[in-house]
Design an enzyme around this catalytic site. Structure first.
Site, PDB file in Angstrom:
ATOM      1  N   ASP A  54       0.827  -1.211   0.000  1.00 33.26           N
ATOM      2  CA  ASP A  54       0.000   0.000   0.000  1.00 33.26           C
ATOM      3  C   ASP A  54       0.862   1.263   0.000  1.00 33.26           C
ATOM      4  OD1 ASP A  54       0.823  -0.834   2.585  1.00 33.26           O
ATOM      5  OD2 ASP A  54      -0.663   0.455   3.539  1.00 33.26           O
TER       6      ASP A  54
ATOM      7  N   GLU B 255      -0.678  -1.855   5.284  1.00 35.73           N
ATOM      8  CA  GLU B 255       0.208  -1.763   6.455  1.00 35.73           C
ATOM      9  C   GLU B 255       0.129  -0.399   7.112  1.00 35.73           C
ATOM     10  OE1 GLU B 255       3.407  -0.632   8.884  1.00 35.73           O
ATOM     11  OE2 GLU B 255       3.271   0.133   6.842  1.00 35.73           O
ATOM     12  N   GLU B 256      -0.119   0.629   6.305  1.00 41.27           N
ATOM     13  CA  GLU B 256      -0.006   2.003   6.790  1.00 41.27           C
ATOM     14  C   GLU B 256      -1.189   2.482   7.635  1.00 41.27           C
ATOM     15  OE1 GLU B 256       2.615   3.624   6.629  1.00 41.27           O
ATOM     16  OE2 GLU B 256       3.753   3.060   4.849  1.00 41.27           O
TER      17      GLU B 256
ATOM     18  N   ARG C 209      17.776  -5.711  14.858  1.00 40.83           N
ATOM     19  CA  ARG C 209      17.695  -5.489  16.300  1.00 40.83           C
ATOM     20  C   ARG C 209      17.052  -6.716  16.927  1.00 40.83           C
ATOM     21  NH1 ARG C 209      20.052  -2.015  20.053  1.00 40.83           N
ATOM     22  NH2 ARG C 209      19.015  -2.434  22.045  1.00 40.83           N
TER      23      ARG C 209
ATOM     24  N   HIS D 258       8.196   8.354   4.422  1.00 40.63           N
ATOM     25  CA  HIS D 258       6.992   9.189   4.572  1.00 40.63           C
ATOM     26  C   HIS D 258       7.230  10.652   4.197  1.00 40.63           C
ATOM     27  CE1 HIS D 258       4.385   6.341   7.228  1.00 40.63           C
ATOM     28  NE2 HIS D 258       5.271   5.642   6.510  1.00 40.63           N
TER      29      HIS D 258
END
Length: 405
Positions: free
Chosen positions: A81, A139-140, A178, A366
């Site tokens: 998306d 996802e957003e 991580r 973004h």
């Protein structure tokens, strides 16, 4: 066969780039990715593979590649998306949809995953186990697509799940990881404060919700500084204060929206409790009526330490010139709905450096000028391929034939 798989990916780098550019020029927002989903489904037509469409609460697609030998079931996820951002880059494949842009690299995720999946289909006789390609929508935008795909049950048999994200703060060739808690959880709140409107010259006949709202904005900033352990990560941000009106009119009501980030459930519970307590106090102190909506969106992202150590070891020992560095990165306060997959299945989510060549400082995800070094698509494909080869038993000396050899 492993070497042949890598050679296949290298030979199709230009195809990855062309797919990425097509998707970049034709972005679609979360839960509206109908044409993107059709493009993905069409890519698999005629291939020896099982394709499930409309999975979850939107346009999710699951592609199941069954190997000829028994083994683990591995999930590989790529989201597709875009964002409600007006693109400001100067590229020939700029977004054709005004106000919609692939400003987070999901076009690149899908491009490399399509080509990788096709190559894996061609060597499926060498695969021990099953690989499920997760082409994920939305996802957003909460509630996101991941949670609904997990709840659908189509991934209940996964033994391992892997995901990547393009990240322009690192040069191409760098892989960042991580172990443990890697990304923050996220909650959203909206507060409606109902007062009594009136003329600005006679405040005694009104009850000003802006004053009450201003007090809330100030008070809520003490939650992190005075209610959390100093060693715990928490963020409370006010993103919207809708109190616009006329200069001489006291408004009847206002709306405030905020964003909350945290690294564990205990911290989230403390923040929510304190926000609700402050709202109750404002009602009593100012005599207003408050309606608070508080929703937990995405949980913190937790990379399984054992899987992370294995992934790091595989990538560090891949002896692949496209992978120049594998480095541990700090905890990131952004959020990702990949966390829903990791709540159910052990796995790891890691970053792929994609800093554009020739720039000193890259635009972050973004941003309307976000761009990537497209060489990172091959790095993404090959890094995931190295992991698949390890977990799915694809060896250097396999006798299986590549379909297009």
């Amino acid at each position: 066969m492993k070497q042949k798989l890598m050679a296949m990916l290298e030979s199709r780098q230009d195809e990855m780039i062309q797919i990425r550019r097509h998707l970049h020029a034709n972005p679609e927002l979360s839960f509206k990715e109908e044409k993107t989903a059709q493009y993905i489904a069409d890519f698999y037509k005629g291939k020896d593979v099982e394709v499930q469409t409309n999975v979850g609460n939107g346009y999710g697609i699951i592609v199941t590649i069954k190997g000829d030998k028994s083994g683990k079931v591995i999930g590989l996820r790529a989201d597709f998306d875009a964002l409600p951002i007006h693109e400001e880059t100067d590229v020939p494949f700029k977004s054709k949809s005004d106000g919609v842009m692939h400003a987070c690299g999901h076009d690149g995720h899908t491009a490399y995953m399509l080509v990788l999946a096709d190559c894996l289909i061609q060597i499926k006789s060498s695969i021990a186990g099953t690989i499920k390609i997760i082409h994920q929508h939305a996802e957003e935008t909460p509630p996101g697509g991941a949670k609904s795909i997990v709840e659908s049950g189509v991934l209940d048999d996964l033994d391992l799940v892997l995901g990547t994200h393009l990240f322009p703060m690192f040069p191409t060739g760098t892989i960042g990881y991580r172990s443990g808690y890697a990304m923050a959880g996220r909650s959203y709140f909206k507060l409606v404060i109902q007062g009594v409107g009136g003329h600005g010259s006679s405040p005694q006949n009104s009850n000003d919700p802006i004053v009450a709202g201003a007090h809330f904005v100030t008070a809520v900033q003490t939650v992190v500084s005075r209610r959390l352990n100093p060693f715990e990560m928490g963020v409370v941000s006010i993103g919207s204060f809708d109190g616009k009106g006329s200069f001489n009119i006291i408004k009847d009501s206002i709306e405030i929206e905020g964003d909350v980030r945290y690294m564990n459930d205990k911290t989230e519970q403390v923040i929510e409790k304190e926000v609700r307590r402050i709202v109750s106090g404002i009602e009593l102190e100012f005599g207003v009526t408050c309606v608070l909506s508080y929703v937990s969106d995405y949980p913190p992202l937790y990379n399984d330490p054992e899987v992370t150590a294995e992934v790091v070891s595989i990538l560090e020992n891949a002896n692949d010139p496209t992978i120049t560095e594998v480095t541990e990165v700090p905890v990131f306060s952004g959020s990702e709905d990949f966390s829903y997959y990791l709540e159910k299945t052990p796995g790891v989510y890691f970053n792929i450096g994609c800093k554009p060549k020739g720039v000193e400082t890259a635009y972050f995800n973004h941003h309307p000028k976000f761009d990537i070094d497209e060489d990172a698509l091959l790095v993404s494909a090959k890094s995931v391929a190295h992991l698949v080869c390890n977990y799915a038993g694809i060896k250097e000396n396999s006798d299986a034939l590549v379909a297009n050899e």
